[in-house]
Design a protein around this motif. Structure first.
Motif, PDB file in Angstrom:
ATOM      1  N   HIS A  69       0.799  -1.280   0.038  1.00 22.30           N
ATOM      2  CA  HIS A  69      -0.026   0.078   0.120  1.00 22.30           C
ATOM      3  C   HIS A  69       0.841   1.400   0.018  1.00 22.30           C
ATOM      4  CE1 HIS A  69      -3.939   1.826   1.850  1.00 22.30           C
ATOM      5  NE2 HIS A  69      -3.591   2.626   0.533  1.00 22.30           N
ATOM      6  N   LEU A  70       1.965   1.328   0.662  1.00 22.58           N
ATOM      7  CA  LEU A  70       2.733   2.519   0.952  1.00 22.58           C
ATOM      8  C   LEU A  70       3.550   2.615  -0.266  1.00 22.58           C
ATOM      9  CD1 LEU A  70       4.309   2.059   4.401  1.00 22.58           C
ATOM     10  CD2 LEU A  70       2.960   3.939   3.494  1.00 22.58           C
ATOM     11  N   ARG A  71       3.912   1.437  -1.194  1.00 21.32           N
ATOM     12  CA  ARG A  71       4.503   1.543  -2.331  1.00 21.32           C
ATOM     13  C   ARG A  71       3.584   2.132  -3.490  1.00 21.32           C
ATOM     14  NH1 ARG A  71       6.221  -1.692  -6.950  1.00 21.32           N
ATOM     15  NH2 ARG A  71       4.785  -3.136  -6.440  1.00 21.32           N
ATOM     16  N   LEU A  72       2.412   1.907  -3.449  1.00 28.29           N
ATOM     17  CA  LEU A  72       1.511   2.532  -4.240  1.00 28.29           C
ATOM     18  C   LEU A  72       1.320   4.066  -4.167  1.00 28.29           C
ATOM     19  CD1 LEU A  72      -0.968   1.926  -6.393  1.00 28.29           C
ATOM     20  CD2 LEU A  72      -2.413   1.631  -4.839  1.00 28.29           C
ATOM     21  N   TYR A  73       1.157   4.190  -2.736  1.00 24.58           N
ATOM     22  CA  TYR A  73       1.274   5.954  -2.407  1.00 24.58           C
ATOM     23  C   TYR A  73       2.419   6.567  -3.231  1.00 24.58           C
ATOM     24  CZ  TYR A  73      -1.936   6.691   1.278  1.00 24.58           C
ATOM     25  OH  TYR A  73      -3.199   6.849   2.079  1.00 24.58           O
ATOM     26  N   GLN A  74       3.899   5.908  -3.272  1.00 27.22           N
ATOM     27  CA  GLN A  74       4.879   6.434  -3.817  1.00 27.22           C
ATOM     28  C   GLN A  74       4.631   6.428  -5.313  1.00 27.22           C
ATOM     29  OE1 GLN A  74       7.275   7.949  -2.036  1.00 27.22           O
ATOM     30  NE2 GLN A  74       5.937   7.458  -0.307  1.00 27.22           N
ATOM     31  N   VAL A  99      -8.822   8.307 -22.474  1.00 24.55           N
ATOM     32  CA  VAL A  99      -9.460   8.059 -20.945  1.00 24.55           C
ATOM     33  C   VAL A  99      -8.703   7.190 -20.609  1.00 24.55           C
ATOM     34  CG1 VAL A  99     -11.544   7.356 -19.941  1.00 24.55           C
ATOM     35  CG2 VAL A  99     -12.032   8.539 -22.111  1.00 24.55           C
ATOM     36  N   VAL A 100      -8.322   7.521 -19.288  1.00 24.59           N
ATOM     37  CA  VAL A 100      -7.083   6.666 -18.676  1.00 24.59           C
ATOM     38  C   VAL A 100      -7.600   6.604 -17.215  1.00 24.59           C
ATOM     39  CG1 VAL A 100      -5.615   8.395 -18.223  1.00 24.59           C
ATOM     40  CG2 VAL A 100      -4.770   6.186 -17.947  1.00 24.59           C
ATOM     41  N   GLY A 101      -7.362   5.462 -16.269  1.00 23.98           N
ATOM     42  CA  GLY A 101      -8.051   5.455 -14.827  1.00 23.98           C
ATOM     43  C   GLY A 101      -6.573   5.428 -14.181  1.00 23.98           C
ATOM     44  N   VAL A 102      -6.484   6.012 -13.152  1.00 24.07           N
ATOM     45  CA  VAL A 102      -5.229   6.401 -12.472  1.00 24.07           C
ATOM     46  C   VAL A 102      -5.548   6.388 -10.860  1.00 24.07           C
ATOM     47  CG1 VAL A 102      -4.352   7.930 -13.926  1.00 24.07           C
ATOM     48  CG2 VAL A 102      -5.517   8.738 -12.039  1.00 24.07           C
ATOM     49  N   ASN A 103      -4.537   5.879 -10.033  1.00 19.06           N
ATOM     50  CA  ASN A 103      -4.464   5.787  -8.598  1.00 19.06           C
ATOM     51  C   ASN A 103      -3.969   7.161  -8.176  1.00 19.06           C
ATOM     52  OD1 ASN A 103      -4.678   2.821  -7.213  1.00 19.06           O
ATOM     53  ND2 ASN A 103      -3.492   2.839  -8.998  1.00 19.06           N
ATOM     54  N   GLU A 104      -5.084   8.103  -7.999  1.00 20.64           N
ATOM     55  CA  GLU A 104      -4.661   9.400  -7.576  1.00 20.64           C
ATOM     56  C   GLU A 104      -4.183   9.967  -6.226  1.00 20.64           C
ATOM     57  OE1 GLU A 104      -6.660  13.868  -7.766  1.00 20.64           O
ATOM     58  OE2 GLU A 104      -7.956  12.420  -7.654  1.00 20.64           O
ATOM     59  N   ARG A 105      -3.184  10.605  -5.983  1.00 21.87           N
ATOM     60  CA  ARG A 105      -2.963  10.739  -4.580  1.00 21.87           C
ATOM     61  C   ARG A 105      -2.999  12.355  -4.418  1.00 21.87           C
ATOM     62  NH1 ARG A 105       2.924   9.855  -1.258  1.00 21.87           N
ATOM     63  NH2 ARG A 105       2.248  10.907   0.519  1.00 21.87           N
ATOM     64  N   ASP A 106      -3.857  12.468  -3.699  1.00 25.51           N
ATOM     65  CA  ASP A 106      -4.293  13.903  -2.979  1.00 25.51           C
ATOM     66  C   ASP A 106      -3.846  14.004  -1.631  1.00 25.51           C
ATOM     67  OD1 ASP A 106      -5.139  16.280  -2.412  1.00 25.51           O
ATOM     68  OD2 ASP A 106      -7.442  15.818  -2.938  1.00 25.51           O
ATOM     69  N   ASN A 107      -2.789  14.446  -1.224  1.00 25.44           N
ATOM     70  CA  ASN A 107      -2.029  14.500   0.009  1.00 25.44           C
ATOM     71  C   ASN A 107      -1.893  13.007   0.710  1.00 25.44           C
ATOM     72  OD1 ASN A 107      -1.231  17.690   0.645  1.00 25.44           O
ATOM     73  ND2 ASN A 107      -3.232  17.571  -0.358  1.00 25.44           N
ATOM     74  N   GLY A 108      -2.834  12.863   1.727  1.00 25.02           N
ATOM     75  CA  GLY A 108      -2.718  11.569   2.462  1.00 25.02           C
ATOM     76  C   GLY A 108      -3.658  10.683   1.870  1.00 25.02           C
TER      77      GLY A 108
END
Length: 346
Positions: A69-74, A99-108
């Protein structure tokens, strides 16, 4: 009668780079280039394809998920960033809606986010999955209805939902009521084996019929080596095989080309917008077939805010490039297969 547009659309089935965002972005840009050679004007990639769908969350117990999970954050995507700029630049270069799907990081927090880039390179829609499904709730936060909207693009009015959001009839109806012409559906690939692909087929075909629109459905793909890297358990590995169904569906609920269920590549077809009127003449769910005095939908489309009164601009610690400065897009791979395109007859 005025001419109806015909749009060439592609649905991609592809494996991510499970090691890096840069590697997955390279595959996205290369696939756009390859699709452009076939005259594609709209291309759809799988759910949270960048950097990769969190398959680990489906096969690992919560207590063991921390490192992944932490690696996905990075590796996650910040919007905007050098990653989104690279996709926008490629969309503009190839004159293609992407059109593309992403894991979006918004701060925490991380979110399951769908991005739509117009052929000008402009990001015209960013929406977050409103309710992560089952194991996904350990990974992503919840989106809101501000993203449940249909946007005008160079190829028509586009709406989008991710995976089991298609089992939320009110979410689908909100897009139908905005008269989407092309619906972009995204799934991660196989999660529970063959039945996943079968259910997907029913779901996307039903939405096409009910909405009277085209559906472009893209699913992720995992190689055998990737499956084994995610889990060594043979029972769990079975869930990650044989459940893909990348497809293009007409407003009459028909497959315009045979669906792709195995391997990497893309299928494409010509979308003749005459079929939208042909379907809606018979049954318009948000028009002459509706009964708003009996049944209606109330929608809160406001952006969710956790604290009222904060300034509009809050510093974003993570709004930086996640790509190495030397990134150049890489070389195109040779193993993409293409299904033959078709045109809808008069």
């Amino acid at each position: 009668m005025s001419d109806y547009p015909i749009v060439r659309a592609a649905a991609v089935q592809i494996s991510p780079d499970l090691e890096s965002l840069a590697g997955t972005l390279r595959k996205v840009l290369n696939m756009i280039d390859e699709a452009a050679e076939s005259g594609v004007e709209l291309i759809v990639f799988p759910e949270t394809f960048m950097p990769y769908y969190p398959y680990f969350s489906f096969v690992l117990p919560p207590v063991s998920q921390g490192p992944e999970h932490l690696r996905l954050y990075q590796e996650a995507v910040v919007v905007p960033s050098a990653t989104t700029e690279a996709i926008g630049h490629k969309a503009k270069e190839r004159q293609m809606v992407v059109v593309v799907g992403v894991n979006e990081r918004d701060n925490g927090s991380l979110y399951n986010t769908q991005l739509v880039f117009d052929k000008t390179g402009e990001l015209i829609l960013k929406r977050r999955k409103i309710t992560p499904t089952y194991h996904e709730r350990m990974i992503w936060g919840q989106g809101d209805a501000s993203g449940l909207k249909v946007v005008d693009s160079a190829v028509g009015r586009i709406g989008a939902l991710a995976c089991w959001e298609h089992y939320n009839p009110l979410a689908r109806y909100s897009l139908m009521a905005q008269h989407e012409q092309i619906h972009c559906a995204q799934f991660p690939g196989s999660l529970v084996g063959p039945i996943f692909g079968e259910q997907m087929d029913v779901t996307i075909r039903h939405h096409a019929l009910e909405s009277g629109c085209f559906v472009i459905n893209s699913t992720g793909w995992l190689t055998e080596a990737q499956i084994q890297s995610i889990t060594p358990d043979p029972a769990m590995q079975k869930a990650l095989r044989d459940g893909c169904n990348t497809a293009i569906i007409s407003p009459e609920g028909k497959h315009l080309v045979p669906p792709m269920t195995q391997g990497e590549g893309f299928i494409y077809a010509d979308l003749d917008f005459r079929l939208i009127d042909k379907r809606k003449r018979m049954m318009d769910s948000v028009g002459h077939y509706a009964r708003p005095e009996l049944l209606s939908l109330h929608m809160n489309a406001q952006v969710s805010r956790y604290v009222a009164g904060l300034p509009e601009s809050v510093p974003d610690t993570f709004r930086t490039s996640v790509l190495p400065e030397s990134f150049n897009g890489g070389e195109s791979h040779d193993d993409t297969t293409q299904n033959e395109s078709i045109s809808i007859p008069n």
